[in-house]
Design a protein around this motif. Structure first.
Motif, mmCIF file in Angstrom:
data_model
loop_
_atom_site.group_PDB
_atom_site.id
_atom_site.type_symbol
_atom_site.label_atom_id
_atom_site.label_comp_id
_atom_site.label_asym_id
_atom_site.label_seq_id
_atom_site.Cartn_x
_atom_site.Cartn_y
_atom_site.Cartn_z
ATOM 1 N N THR A 76 -6.355 16.761 -14.655
ATOM 2 C CA THR A 76 -6.118 15.339 -14.403
ATOM 3 C C THR A 76 -7.037 14.508 -15.287
ATOM 4 O O THR A 76 -8.021 15.004 -15.826
ATOM 5 C CB THR A 76 -6.406 14.958 -12.938
ATOM 6 N N PHE A 77 -6.686 13.245 -15.426
ATOM 7 C CA PHE A 77 -7.613 12.271 -15.979
ATOM 8 C C PHE A 77 -7.453 10.975 -15.213
ATOM 9 O O PHE A 77 -6.428 10.724 -14.574
ATOM 10 C CB PHE A 77 -7.473 12.083 -17.494
ATOM 11 N N ARG A 78 -8.502 10.181 -15.238
ATOM 12 C CA ARG A 78 -8.546 8.937 -14.471
ATOM 13 C C ARG A 78 -9.125 7.843 -15.350
ATOM 14 O O ARG A 78 -10.025 8.095 -16.147
ATOM 15 C CB ARG A 78 -9.436 9.140 -13.247
ATOM 16 N N TYR A 79 -8.594 6.642 -15.195
ATOM 17 C CA TYR A 79 -9.192 5.500 -15.877
ATOM 18 C C TYR A 79 -9.086 4.274 -14.988
ATOM 19 O O TYR A 79 -8.215 4.176 -14.119
ATOM 20 C CB TYR A 79 -8.553 5.262 -17.253
ATOM 21 N N VAL A 91 -4.577 7.513 -11.972
ATOM 22 C CA VAL A 91 -4.859 8.939 -12.070
ATOM 23 C C VAL A 91 -3.589 9.590 -12.611
ATOM 24 O O VAL A 91 -2.494 9.307 -12.119
ATOM 25 C CB VAL A 91 -5.217 9.552 -10.692
ATOM 26 N N ALA A 92 -3.745 10.431 -13.636
ATOM 27 C CA ALA A 92 -2.583 11.080 -14.249
ATOM 28 C C ALA A 92 -2.734 12.596 -14.195
ATOM 29 O O ALA A 92 -3.842 13.125 -14.320
ATOM 30 C CB ALA A 92 -2.431 10.630 -15.696
ATOM 31 N N THR A 93 -1.606 13.273 -14.042
ATOM 32 C CA THR A 93 -1.552 14.727 -14.109
ATOM 33 C C THR A 93 -1.260 15.112 -15.556
ATOM 34 O O THR A 93 -0.266 14.660 -16.132
ATOM 35 C CB THR A 93 -0.459 15.276 -13.180
ATOM 36 N N VAL A 94 -2.118 15.935 -16.122
ATOM 37 C CA VAL A 94 -2.008 16.327 -17.530
ATOM 38 C C VAL A 94 -0.696 17.066 -17.783
ATOM 39 O O VAL A 94 -0.323 17.955 -17.020
ATOM 40 C CB VAL A 94 -3.209 17.219 -17.922
ATOM 41 N N VAL A 106 -4.716 13.851 -25.107
ATOM 42 C CA VAL A 106 -4.193 14.304 -23.834
ATOM 43 C C VAL A 106 -3.160 13.291 -23.349
ATOM 44 O O VAL A 106 -3.330 12.090 -23.541
ATOM 45 C CB VAL A 106 -5.323 14.494 -22.793
ATOM 46 N N THR A 107 -2.065 13.807 -22.792
ATOM 47 C CA THR A 107 -1.098 12.921 -22.141
ATOM 48 C C THR A 107 -0.909 13.399 -20.717
ATOM 49 O O THR A 107 -1.168 14.560 -20.384
ATOM 50 C CB THR A 107 0.276 12.896 -22.860
ATOM 51 N N GLY A 108 -0.451 12.470 -19.889
ATOM 52 C CA GLY A 108 -0.182 12.800 -18.502
ATOM 53 C C GLY A 108 0.671 11.736 -17.850
ATOM 54 O O GLY A 108 0.797 10.620 -18.353
ATOM 55 N N VAL A 109 1.246 12.099 -16.729
ATOM 56 C CA VAL A 109 2.088 11.188 -15.960
ATOM 57 C C VAL A 109 1.255 10.623 -14.810
ATOM 58 O O VAL A 109 0.615 11.382 -14.069
ATOM 59 C CB VAL A 109 3.345 11.910 -15.440
ATOM 60 N N VAL A 110 1.279 9.306 -14.680
ATOM 61 C CA VAL A 110 0.497 8.628 -13.643
ATOM 62 C C VAL A 110 1.074 8.958 -12.278
ATOM 63 O O VAL A 110 2.250 8.716 -12.002
ATOM 64 C CB VAL A 110 0.466 7.105 -13.880
ATOM 65 N N THR A 111 0.233 9.543 -11.419
ATOM 66 C CA THR A 111 0.657 9.942 -10.080
ATOM 67 C C THR A 111 0.047 9.072 -8.993
ATOM 68 O O THR A 111 0.560 9.030 -7.879
ATOM 69 C CB THR A 111 0.265 11.406 -9.807
ATOM 70 N N GLU A 112 -1.042 8.398 -9.316
ATOM 71 C CA GLU A 112 -1.712 7.542 -8.342
ATOM 72 C C GLU A 112 -2.231 6.305 -9.070
ATOM 73 O O GLU A 112 -2.854 6.416 -10.130
ATOM 74 C CB GLU A 112 -2.883 8.311 -7.721
ATOM 75 N N THR A 113 -1.962 5.132 -8.522
ATOM 76 C CA THR A 113 -2.403 3.895 -9.143
ATOM 77 C C THR A 113 -2.247 2.741 -8.159
ATOM 78 O O THR A 113 -1.498 2.851 -7.181
ATOM 79 C CB THR A 113 -1.599 3.589 -10.428
ATOM 80 N N ASP A 114 -2.944 1.655 -8.420
ATOM 81 C CA ASP A 114 -2.714 0.439 -7.641
ATOM 82 C C ASP A 114 -1.955 -0.593 -8.474
ATOM 83 O O ASP A 114 -1.872 -1.754 -8.111
ATOM 84 C CB ASP A 114 -4.034 -0.135 -7.099
ATOM 85 N N ASP A 116 1.764 -1.106 -9.633
ATOM 86 C CA ASP A 116 3.109 -0.594 -9.355
ATOM 87 C C ASP A 116 3.914 -0.212 -10.595
ATOM 88 O O ASP A 116 4.607 0.800 -10.598
ATOM 89 C CB ASP A 116 3.907 -1.615 -8.537
ATOM 90 N N ASP A 117 3.832 -0.990 -11.666
ATOM 91 C CA ASP A 117 4.667 -0.714 -12.832
ATOM 92 C C ASP A 117 4.170 0.474 -13.662
ATOM 93 O O ASP A 117 4.809 0.887 -14.606
ATOM 94 C CB ASP A 117 4.782 -1.965 -13.709
ATOM 95 N N LEU A 118 3.046 1.063 -13.279
ATOM 96 C CA LEU A 118 2.476 2.182 -14.027
ATOM 97 C C LEU A 118 2.820 3.547 -13.427
ATOM 98 O O LEU A 118 2.866 4.551 -14.133
ATOM 99 C CB LEU A 118 0.956 2.021 -14.100
ATOM 100 N N LYS A 119 3.107 3.603 -12.149
ATOM 101 C CA LYS A 119 3.369 4.870 -11.470
ATOM 102 C C LYS A 119 4.586 5.573 -12.083
ATOM 103 O O LYS A 119 5.629 4.983 -12.289
ATOM 104 C CB LYS A 119 3.582 4.673 -9.978
ATOM 105 N N GLY A 120 4.415 6.867 -12.376
ATOM 106 C CA GLY A 120 5.498 7.662 -12.947
ATOM 107 C C GLY A 120 5.597 7.572 -14.464
ATOM 108 O O GLY A 120 6.407 8.270 -15.067
ATOM 109 N N LYS A 121 4.801 6.748 -15.109
ATOM 110 C CA LYS A 121 4.841 6.601 -16.572
ATOM 111 C C LYS A 121 3.884 7.598 -17.223
ATOM 112 O O LYS A 121 2.841 7.931 -16.676
ATOM 113 C CB LYS A 121 4.412 5.191 -16.981
ATOM 114 N N ARG A 122 4.253 8.055 -18.419
ATOM 115 C CA ARG A 122 3.361 8.908 -19.202
ATOM 116 C C ARG A 122 2.475 8.010 -20.057
ATOM 117 O O ARG A 122 2.938 7.051 -20.666
ATOM 118 C CB ARG A 122 4.138 9.851 -20.106
ATOM 119 N N VAL A 123 1.189 8.346 -20.105
ATOM 120 C CA VAL A 123 0.229 7.638 -20.944
ATOM 121 C C VAL A 123 -0.509 8.671 -21.798
ATOM 122 O O VAL A 123 -0.596 9.843 -21.430
ATOM 123 C CB VAL A 123 -0.783 6.803 -20.117
ATOM 124 N N GLY A 124 -1.024 8.227 -22.929
ATOM 125 C CA GLY A 124 -1.764 9.111 -23.820
ATOM 126 C C GLY A 124 -3.135 8.545 -24.129
ATOM 127 O O GLY A 124 -3.295 7.326 -24.246
#
Length: 180
Positions: A76-79, A91-94, A106-114, A116-124
Motif C-alpha cells: 500500500t501507499f498513503r498520501y 490510501v491505495a493498494t499497489v 508505483v501505481t495503485g488504486v485508491v481504496t480509502e479516502t475522504d 469522494d471523486d478519488l475512490k477507485g481511481k488509479r494514481v501513480g
C-alpha cells in the motif's frame, strides 16, 4: 602455531564464511528466503514554503518469484495534503512497482479516502532516493490530471521533500531476460 596466528586464522575463516553466506542471501534464488525483486518503502513530507502539510508513505514490494511481472507487486501507499485545517488523504493498494537504480514508480488504486471523486481511481507516484534529499512526483499534475493513469506510470520526481524527513528506500529491480 602461536596463539596470535591461530586467532588471526580463525577470524579470517569466520569473515570468509560470513561473506559467502551474505553473498548467497543477497543473490536470492526466487524460492523464498532470497532478495525480493524490488521494493519502495519509507515516509517523507514535501517541502512547501506556504506551510502545507503533505506526507507520502510507501510499503510496496515485488517478490522474487514475480521478477518479470511488476504488476504482481503488493502493498500500500498513503498520501495526505492539509493546509489550514482543510485537505484530504488517500490510501491505495499497489498494482505495479518498477525501480531502476535509485528511482521507483508505483501505481495503485485508491481504496480509502475522504475525497469522494478519488475512490477507485488509479494514481501513480515516482520517488528518487538520492540519500541526501529525496524527491517525489505524482500523476495528478497538469491540465489532464483527470485522465486514467495506466499501471506503472507517473510523472518525474519533481518535488523536494522537506529536509530531514526523507527516508525512502528503493531496492533496484533487475529483470531476468531469457538467453538468446
Amino acid at each position: 602455531m602461536n596463539r596470535r596466528t591461530k586467532t588471526a586464522a580463525v577470524a579470517a575463516a569466520l569473515l570468509i564464511t560470513a561473506g559467502a553466506a551474505g553473498s548467497a542471501t543477497a543473490s536470492g534464488d526466487g524460492a523464498g528466503g532470497g532478495r525480493e525483486a524490488a521494493a519502495l518503502t519509507g515516509t517523507a513530507k514535501l517541502y512547501r514554503p506556504a506551510g502545507d502539510d503533505i506526507t507520502f508513505s510507501f510499503d510496496a514490494h515485488l517478490a522474487a518469484k514475480d521478477t518479470m511481472d511488476p504488476q504482481a507487486a503488493t502493498g500500500t501507499f498513503r498520501y495526505s495534503h492539509y493546509k489550514n485545517g482543510k485537505g484530504g488523504y488517500a490510501v491505495a493498494t499497489v498494482d505495479c512497482l518498477t525501480t531502476g537504480g535509485t528511482v521507483a514508480v508505483v501505481t495503485g488504486v485508491v481504496t480509502e479516502t475522504d475525497l469522494d471523486d478519488l475512490k477507485g481511481k488509479r494514481v501513480g507516484i515516482s520517488v528518487h532516493d538520492d540519500g541526501r534529499r529525496d524527491r517525489l512526483g505524482y500523476s495528478w499534475v497538469g491540465r489532464d490530471a483527470h485522465l486514467e493513469v495506466p499501471p506503472c506510470l507517473s510523472a518525474a520526481p519533481f518535488e523536494k521533500v522537506r529536509a530531514g524527513t526523507g527516508d525512502f528506500r528503493v531496492l533496484p529491480w533487475h529483470p531476468v531476460y531469457p538467453a538468446e
